[in-house]
Scaffold this active site. Structure first.
Site, PDB file in Angstrom:
ATOM      1  N   GLN A   1      39.196  36.684  42.139  1.00 34.74           N
ATOM      2  CA  GLN A   1      40.710  35.692  42.517  1.00 34.74           C
ATOM      3  C   GLN A   1      41.503  36.154  41.309  1.00 34.74           C
ATOM      4  OE1 GLN A   1      40.000  36.138  46.053  1.00 34.74           O
ATOM      5  NE2 GLN A   1      38.723  36.113  46.267  1.00 34.74           N
TER       6      GLN A   1
ATOM      7  N   LYS B   1      39.632  44.311  44.884  1.00 34.49           N
ATOM      8  CA  LYS B   1      40.589  42.606  45.026  1.00 34.49           C
ATOM      9  C   LYS B   1      42.583  42.876  43.857  1.00 34.49           C
ATOM     10  CE  LYS B   1      36.230  39.357  45.735  1.00 34.49           C
ATOM     11  NZ  LYS B   1      37.018  39.297  47.265  1.00 34.49           N
TER      12      LYS B   1
ATOM     13  N   ASP C   1      33.665  33.982  36.502  1.00 34.35           N
ATOM     14  CA  ASP C   1      34.172  34.998  36.913  1.00 34.35           C
ATOM     15  C   ASP C   1      35.668  35.032  37.722  1.00 34.35           C
ATOM     16  OD1 ASP C   1      34.355  35.698  40.519  1.00 34.35           O
ATOM     17  OD2 ASP C   1      32.497  34.469  41.119  1.00 34.35           O
TER      18      ASP C   1
ATOM     19  N   HIS D   1      31.161  30.963  44.280  1.00 41.71           N
ATOM     20  CA  HIS D   1      30.765  31.783  45.667  1.00 41.71           C
ATOM     21  C   HIS D   1      29.218  32.493  45.690  1.00 41.71           C
ATOM     22  CE1 HIS D   1      30.768  36.124  46.568  1.00 41.71           C
ATOM     23  NE2 HIS D   1      32.023  36.686  47.386  1.00 41.71           N
TER      24      HIS D   1
ATOM     25  N   CYS E   1      31.098  33.542  52.510  1.00 48.47           N
ATOM     26  CA  CYS E   1      29.899  33.107  51.153  1.00 48.47           C
ATOM     27  C   CYS E   1      30.411  32.356  50.108  1.00 48.47           C
ATOM     28  CB  CYS E   1      31.197  34.975  50.103  1.00 48.47           C
ATOM     29  SG  CYS E   1      30.891  36.313  50.831  1.00 48.47           S
TER      30      CYS E   1
END
Length: 413
Positions: free
Chosen positions: A205, A228, A202, A125, A366
């Site tokens: 998700q 999220k 990261d 991302h 993104c």
């Protein structure tokens, strides 16, 4: 398929009863961008503002004391949720992007020198690319890129060859936001540690779909966002091993993060307060705590099984479409399916399907370097949450085919 109380869950999300301007029922397939919010989270935040509001960590009166307790409880809930060793390892930020930028600043000041290296993958991302580019320009360091194969899988052999004694940090996705692939994060972390490099995941998700155990992973840092995972916007988490956080300077200065201030100099609190300057996002943190409770009560194992059914149904239904290709072919991943259809622009698809009540993501997601890697300019992404159904997936497939007949009349189904 496991017994999943889908009707009960859907009743927790009043927005799902919303109709489009054309009178179509809402099909919300954009949970990778942001999840919808259950009543519990909204009511927790509303009740706090209406009946329990007070500042935290600053006063002894009852409202402030109660707010401070609720705020601290939310930190503990997050600690348990990702199995951190201590509440002191949980820093509240404005989101995943803010967490990565905070780390880029503070970790670099403590541990990175000119000539050092940072490793990322080629399908990150933008939030896990741009901060390191800014740092590279400032510190004169090198960014190395791990390739992925045509299935979107992280190339572990290439990664091994990139690691050197100059590598200070590896920063990569836990689950990618485009292909939905869950990277082999335990191997990535272990290989990095052999060269004494640290690892940031990261995990934007991941928390709503994957059980995270930072101690089992032995990861050094991990970042994610509340919005999220069925929580409010504007709040996120940076997890860091306590010893590393204690060695890092603060990014922001102000109230609550200081130990002592004189006109000549200041000393700082221990983590996490060192990294939380100013009046915090109290209601949002408490809302995040409510979201953690909500996920825990349903159970990540049940959620995962339900989403796997949705994913397999979506692949089966969409695979019959002429000219469709999927980005990546994850054997293990999140509830994300990204595709392109030959001769059809994603924006056209998104526009038509919006009129049919479908909310989904189109464009570069993104992740412009990811588009470059797969030789495309835009893509269409559908992503699922706990509230989606197999019937919605099948209905989406029929609506997609209707849209394609408008765009490409020569196609037949």
């Amino acid at each position: 398929m496991v017994d999943f109380p889908i009707d009960l869950i859907r009743s927790d999300f009043p927005i799902l009863a919303k109709k489009s301007k054309a009178g179509r029922p809402l099909i919300y397939f954009d949970s990778a961008s942001t999840t919808l919010k259950p009543r519990r989270v909204v009511e927790t935040i509303s009740n706090f503002y209406l009946y329990e509001y007070g500042t935290v960590n600053r006063a002894v009166y009852e409202l402030a004391a109660n707010a401070t307790e609720c705020y601290a409880n939310a930190r503990e809930k997050v600690q348990i949720f990702i199995n951190a060793a201590s509440e002191d390892e949980i820093i509240f930020t404005r989101g995943t992007t803010d967490s990565i930028n905070l780390l880029a600043h503070s970790f670099a000041k403590a541990f990175i020198e000119e000539g050092d290296e940072i490793i990322i993958s080629e399908v990150e991302h933008h939030s896990n690319i741009v901060p390191w580019q800014l740092l590279a320009e400032e510190k004169k360091i090198e960014i190395k890129i791990v390739p992925v194969n045509d299935r979107g899988e992280f190339d572990l052999n290439a990664y091994r060859n990139l690691l050197t004694d100059k590598t200070k940090l590896v920063s990569c996705a836990y689950v990618t936001n485009t292909t939905g692939i869950e990277y082999p994060v335990k191997e990535i972390i272990s290989l990095a540690h052999h060269t004494k490099a640290k690892v940031l995941l990261d995990a934007a998700q991941a928390p709503a779909h994957v059980k995270i155990d930072v101690q089992d992973l032995d990861v050094d840092f991990l970042a994610f966002s509340s919005h999220k995972m069925y929580g409010p916007t504007g709040i996120g988490v940076l997890y860091g091993k306590k010893a590393l956080l204690e060695a890092m300077p603060p990014r922001d200065g102000g109230g609550d993060m200081i130990e002592r201030v004189t006109l000549e100099e200041s000393t700082f609190q221990k983590p996490p307060l060192r990294f939380e300057a100013g009046t915090p996002l109290i209601a949002q943190v408490i809302g995040l705590g409510a979201a953690v409770d909500y996920i825990n009560e349903i159970g990540l194992q049940k959620i995962k099984a339900h989403e796997e059914t949705l994913m397999s149904t979506a692949r089966k239904e969409l695979s019959t479409i002429e000219g469709i290709s999927f980005l990546g072919a994850p054997e293990k991943g999140g509830a994300i399916l990204t595709f392109v259809i030959k001769g059809v622009h994603s924006l056209d698809l998104g526009t038509i399907l919006n009129l049919k009540g479908v909310a989904m993501r189109t464009g570069q997601l993104c992740a412009e370097p990811t588009m470059d890697r797969f030789g495309i300019s835009t893509a269409t992404r559908i992503s699922f949450g706990i509230y989606n159904t197999v019937e919605e997936v099948k209905h989406f497939a029929s609506l997609l085919k209707e849209a394609l007949l408008m765009l490409k009349p020569q196609m037949a189904y």
